[in-house]
Design a protein around this motif. Structure first.
Motif, PDB file in Angstrom:
ATOM      1  N   ALA A   4       0.843  -1.196   0.000  1.00  0.00           N
ATOM      2  CA  ALA A   4       0.000   0.000   0.000  1.00  0.00           C
ATOM      3  C   ALA A   4       0.881   1.250   0.000  1.00  0.00           C
ATOM      4  CB  ALA A   4      -0.913   0.006   1.220  1.00  0.00           C
ATOM      5  N   LEU A   5       0.505   2.224  -0.795  1.00  0.00           N
ATOM      6  CA  LEU A   5       1.247   3.472  -0.860  1.00  0.00           C
ATOM      7  C   LEU A   5       0.789   4.409   0.261  1.00  0.00           C
ATOM      8  CD1 LEU A   5       1.121   4.089  -4.707  1.00  0.00           C
ATOM      9  CD2 LEU A   5       3.039   3.236  -3.371  1.00  0.00           C
ATOM     10  N   ASN A  39       5.311  13.576   4.622  1.00  0.00           N
ATOM     11  CA  ASN A  39       4.515  12.368   4.783  1.00  0.00           C
ATOM     12  C   ASN A  39       5.380  11.107   4.675  1.00  0.00           C
ATOM     13  OD1 ASN A  39       1.797  11.152   5.064  1.00  0.00           O
ATOM     14  ND2 ASN A  39       2.257  10.327   3.043  1.00  0.00           N
ATOM     15  N   GLU A  40       6.388  11.145   3.809  1.00  0.00           N
ATOM     16  CA  GLU A  40       7.292  10.001   3.642  1.00  0.00           C
ATOM     17  C   GLU A  40       8.300   9.882   4.781  1.00  0.00           C
ATOM     18  OE1 GLU A  40       9.205  10.510  -0.118  1.00  0.00           O
ATOM     19  OE2 GLU A  40       7.477   9.786  -1.245  1.00  0.00           O
TER      20      GLU A  40
END
Length: 68
Positions: A4-5, A39-40
């Motif tokens: 999932a990304l 977010n990453e």
């Protein structure tokens, strides 16, 4: 199996937010990219100050004074 990304929520009223409206098109794009980097977890990594700015500039496709 596909992984999932990661995703984050971006409200559609961003396009009428006065703080965003007054940014240039390029700066609006860079703002969204910074949100993606956050977010990453990229922005949370511990880098030495000059290296951190260079890495962010590279991710945003900026060179020289454009980052400032």
């Amino acid at each position: 199996m596909t992984q999932a990304l990661p995703w984050f929520r971006l409200y559609s009223n961003l396009i009428v937010d006065p703080a965003i409206e007054f940014l240039s098109f390029e700066d609006q794009r860079h703002f969204i990219w910074l949100l993606c980097l956050k977010n990453e977890g990229f922005l949370d990594q511990a880098f030495e100050a000059p290296i951190r700015e260079k890495m962010i500039a590279r991710k945003l496709g900026l060179q020289g004074e454009a980052l400032a």
